[in-house]
Design a protein around this motif. Sequence first.
Motif, short mmCIF file in Angstrom:
data_model
loop_
_atom_site.label_atom_id
_atom_site.label_comp_id
_atom_site.label_asym_id
_atom_site.label_seq_id
_atom_site.Cartn_x
_atom_site.Cartn_y
_atom_site.Cartn_z
N ASP A 1 39.38 36.73 36.91
CA ASP A 1 40.10 35.41 36.75
C ASP A 1 41.55 35.64 37.11
N ASN A 2 41.92 36.83 37.36
CA ASN A 2 43.49 37.18 37.54
C ASN A 2 44.55 36.52 36.77
N THR A 3 44.02 36.21 35.65
CA THR A 3 45.10 35.59 34.65
C THR A 3 45.14 36.53 33.21
N CYS A 4 43.89 37.08 32.97
CA CYS A 4 43.88 37.68 31.55
C CYS A 4 44.94 38.78 31.64
N GLU A 5 45.10 39.42 30.29
CA GLU A 5 45.99 40.50 29.94
C GLU A 5 45.68 41.50 30.98
N ILE A 6 44.56 41.97 31.04
CA ILE A 6 44.08 42.92 31.93
C ILE A 6 44.47 42.93 33.43
N CYS A 7 44.25 41.97 33.83
CA CYS A 7 44.30 41.74 35.26
C CYS A 7 45.84 41.42 35.51
N GLU A 8 46.62 40.73 34.74
CA GLU A 8 48.10 40.73 34.78
C GLU A 8 48.47 42.39 34.88
N ALA A 9 47.97 43.23 34.18
CA ALA A 9 48.44 44.41 34.07
C ALA A 9 48.20 45.32 35.44
N GLY A 10 47.40 44.49 36.21
CA GLY A 10 46.84 45.15 37.67
C GLY A 10 45.48 45.77 37.64
N TYR A 11 44.58 45.50 36.47
CA TYR A 11 43.48 45.94 36.28
C TYR A 11 42.19 44.96 36.76
N GLN A 12 42.35 44.17 37.64
CA GLN A 12 41.45 42.96 37.81
C GLN A 12 39.96 43.55 37.88
N SER A 13 39.71 44.76 38.34
CA SER A 13 38.38 45.43 38.31
C SER A 13 37.51 45.28 36.74
N ARG A 14 38.50 45.43 35.77
CA ARG A 14 38.22 45.42 34.49
C ARG A 14 38.54 44.39 33.83
N CYS A 15 38.74 42.94 34.40
CA CYS A 15 38.97 41.71 33.87
C CYS A 15 38.14 41.52 32.78
N VAL A 16 38.62 40.71 31.94
CA VAL A 16 37.75 40.50 30.72
C VAL A 16 36.51 39.65 31.04
N HIS A 17 36.73 38.95 32.21
CA HIS A 17 35.64 37.91 32.47
C HIS A 17 34.98 38.44 33.83
N ASN A 18 35.17 39.63 34.24
CA ASN A 18 34.72 40.26 35.46
C ASN A 18 33.12 40.02 35.73
N VAL A 19 33.10 39.83 37.03
CA VAL A 19 31.50 39.86 37.60
C VAL A 19 31.53 40.83 38.82
N MET A 20 30.67 41.58 38.50
CA MET A 20 30.18 42.52 39.59
C MET A 20 29.61 42.01 40.76
N GLU B 1 23.71 35.83 54.42
CA GLU B 1 24.46 34.87 55.20
C GLU B 1 25.60 34.04 54.48
N TYR B 2 25.07 33.74 53.12
CA TYR B 2 26.03 33.01 52.14
C TYR B 2 26.08 33.78 50.96
N ALA B 3 27.05 33.54 50.20
CA ALA B 3 27.44 34.17 48.77
C ALA B 3 28.18 33.14 47.87
N ARG B 4 27.88 33.30 46.47
CA ARG B 4 28.59 32.42 45.72
C ARG B 4 29.60 33.45 45.04
N ILE B 5 30.80 33.19 45.03
CA ILE B 5 31.84 33.87 44.65
C ILE B 5 32.28 33.25 43.26
N PRO B 6 32.09 33.96 42.31
CA PRO B 6 32.59 33.51 40.72
C PRO B 6 34.23 33.53 40.69
N LEU B 7 34.92 32.63 39.96
CA LEU B 7 36.20 32.87 39.66
C LEU B 7 36.88 32.82 40.88
#
Length: 339
Positions: free
Chosen positions: A88-107, A116-122
Amino acid sequence: MRGVVMYAPGDVRVEERENPTIVEPTDAIIRLAASCICGSDLWPYRGAEPADHAPMGHEYVGTVTEIGSDVKNVAVGDFVVGSFVASDNTCEICEAGYQSRCVHNVMMGAIGTQSEYARIPLADGTLVATPGQPSADLIPSLLAASDVLGTGWFAAVAAEAGPGRTIAVVGDGAVGLLGILAAKQLGAERIIAMSRHADRQALARQFGATDIVEERGDAGVARIKELTGGLGAHGVIEAVGTQESMMQAIRATRPGGHVGYVGVSHDVTLDGQELFFSAVHLHGGPAPVRRFLPQLIQLIWDRTIDPGVVFDLTLPLEEAAEGYRAMDERGATKVLLTV
Ligand SMILES: [Zn+2]
């Protein structure tokens, strides 16, 4: 649409998959310009991770074709790069620079971007638009930013690469090689690549390696110490993920130094007492690529760096199985799939 599916270890097929659609209002759909096969895709390919009819791929660049009603930062027609983890790039973990462990992360690997196409969450937090439509020769480098460059960059930052420092790199796959590029960009004085493959040594030197060490394990550690006045490197990038590579990294680092470990860990066990007396900093994990994307896109856009040269085999998506085979047999460092 066409997409890659791993039926079982060693059994990769390209087949018809359902076109993605907007599921959440924060989603975007992209038409991929290119995709690629990751070293980490070899873990399930070799049976070290389960694989049962899994859609494959987590690296992507392409053009936005559709956005959900809440998406504001990217528009239809934008050319975008995103990380292998949606955030989401807005939670506390993202704000600290650890977006790969975002509280809402989707692998993204669970979605599968060798397609050919992909759905990108957030989408707002995940995607970064390029300054304009890229010329074709920039696509491989932008694709590299999606994972291998971003991961190598994080490893170099975690290993505290910088002026006056000696950085050693364990692993000569795409991430290790781009860790060398990153260490050079961050100003490292000396960069020691550990590799015994002539073609990868050549690429390592092209990216900025000043020394090559062919020995592995204890002999490799001894050689790094020899090259650093008996002390060990200031920082070591670990880009493999095995017991041997992790120990090589920790033991090649001087007391007080930094290990940046980004190889996906498989069956690694650390001895507490050895770790205690090593007195090294350990910093790693899934790279927060999103943190670095704006900077990396600009460096590529300005043609300051050319990480796309790590792709040494290009195949059409239809021939993905051949690409997996080539990477498994180390006939290719990194395979780009044209979509
Ligand atoms: Zn977050």
